[in-house]
Write a protein that holds these residues in place. Structure first.
Motif, mmCIF file in Angstrom:
data_model
loop_
_atom_site.group_PDB
_atom_site.id
_atom_site.type_symbol
_atom_site.label_atom_id
_atom_site.label_comp_id
_atom_site.label_asym_id
_atom_site.label_seq_id
_atom_site.Cartn_x
_atom_site.Cartn_y
_atom_site.Cartn_z
ATOM 1 N N TYR A 1 0.808 -1.228 0.000
ATOM 2 C CA TYR A 1 0.000 0.000 0.000
ATOM 3 C C TYR A 1 0.841 1.278 0.000
ATOM 4 N N ASN A 2 2.165 1.108 -0.207
ATOM 5 C CA ASN A 2 3.050 2.273 -0.317
ATOM 6 C C ASN A 2 3.012 3.159 0.936
ATOM 7 N N ILE A 3 2.951 2.508 2.112
ATOM 8 C CA ILE A 3 2.921 3.250 3.383
ATOM 9 C C ILE A 3 4.352 3.466 3.870
ATOM 10 N N PRO A 4 4.828 4.718 3.962
ATOM 11 C CA PRO A 4 6.185 4.937 4.479
ATOM 12 C C PRO A 4 6.236 4.564 5.966
ATOM 13 N N SER A 5 7.062 3.563 6.291
ATOM 14 C CA SER A 5 7.126 3.127 7.685
ATOM 15 C C SER A 5 8.573 2.962 8.146
#
Length: 350
Positions: A182-186
């Motif tokens: 989901y292209n979540i920067p983590s």
């Protein structure tokens, strides 16, 4: 790396009455212009709730846009409601069931908070269009009984020696999957033995102090041959604040799919201290602060015992990636940190 401006942002911090999270919230309220800080805590009684209440009083007194929600991370509805009401741009997940030993006697608490709770956060982040960065707590315990020191985030960490460590490693794996899908920067942060004023009573320095004050004997494990990379809480918070402001960059791979915007860093002092030296400094600072009397017979109150299940002989952080990417290296000396703890202890317990 994507630079993130914290001013005027909505920041959601879980475990807000906890040791690290309360210090982080305090810092954000005092220093970040126009920040709206939303905290979540279930106020459980894993340790003395009066310490959590003390931390919350400090937060209420700090001024600023502070919103505390009493609820549980493992309750999906609670998390979804917070996201739909506040739409946080930065999420810092510091809530977890902590402690290696407790995971042996109360495994359920770890699955609920550390796995289901973290899954609820990831799911909410997946649908939050305003989200810029998810930062979450991992732990130095993921390194297990890694023989190579200092511990590097490039090391393979597939051999946890406690359920707590296994849940933290699982958090990193789950975050990676969500970053990719989901292209979540983590960014995950592996904290090394955090200590300081108003800390957790289940941590050695605090537990030792409680026992010494009552005239009880303290047990020093592995016959005193353990080394710990003790990290002062303000250094941890400084690291978290810097990492919040730099999210892994979103990129597209050759296959047209996201390259996961994912990173993991160690935050530790990089100075492993022998447990016996640590206990000596603690004792000196407790006498200095007037917590223990000048003539305290320390030798009569300590016992060297064997290692216990789930423990590791040494923890030692390689923090060079943190220095390289964020220009920060923890540096508070152990004596200085324990002095502040001893002074707080004297004030809090009289």
């Amino acid at each position: 790396m994507e630079r993130i401006e914290l001013d005027n942002k909505t920041i959601f911090v879980t475990g807000a009455a906890g040791f690290i999270a309360s210090n982080l919230c305090l810092r954000l309220l005092k220093e970040v212009k126009g920040a709206r800080v939303v905290g979540l805590d279930n106020m459980n009684d894993y340790y003395d709730v009066s310490i959590k209440e003390y931390r919350l009083k400090q937060l209420e007194a700090a001024g600023g846009d502070w919103n505390l929600i009493k609820g549980d991370l493992s309750d999906k509805q609670t998390i979804d409601d917070i996201f739909s009401q506040y739409h946080p741009q930065i999420v810092v997940n510091l809530a977890a069931q902590a402690g290696v030993r407790y995971s042996i006697t109360n495994p359920d608490a770890y699955l609920k908070s550390n796995l289901i709770g973290f899954y609820n956060i990831l799911e909410a982040c997946r649908y939050e269009e305003r989200l810029e960065h998810l930062v979450y707590a991992s732990s130095s315990s993921v390194y297990g009984s890694n023989k190579k020191v200092p511990y590097s985030t490039d090391d393979k960490v597939d051999n946890p020696v406690s359920l707590y460590a296994a849940t933290k490693k699982s958090n990193e794996l789950m975050a990676h999957a969500y970053s990719k899908l989901y292209n979540i920067p983590s960014t995950g942060l592996r904290f090394f033995t955090v200590y300081g004023p108003a800390g957790r009573p289940d941590m050695a320095y605090f537990g030792f102090t409680n026992k010494l004050v009552k005239g009880e004997t303290i047990k020093i494990f592995n016959y005193g041959n353990c080394k710990r990379d003790f990290t002062y809480v303000d250094d941890i918070v400084e690291g978290v604040v810097r990492v919040m402001q730099g999210a892994p960059e979103k990129k597209t791979g050759e296959d047209g799919l996201p390259v996961p915007p994912y990173a993991v860093y160690n935050i530790g002092n990089s100075v492993p201290e022998n447990l016996l030296d640590f206990v000596t400094i603690l004792q000196e600072e407790l006498i200095r602060a007037g917590v223990l009397p000048e003539d305290y017979d320390f030798e009569a109150h300590k016992e060297l015992v064997a290692m216990q299940p789930g423990d590791v002989p040494v923890t030692y952080a390689d923090t060079s990636p943190l220095e390289r990417d964020y220009g920060f290296k923890p540096n508070t000396q152990l004596r200085e940190g324990l002095r502040r703890f001893a002074e707080w202890y004297k004030e809090f317990y009289g």
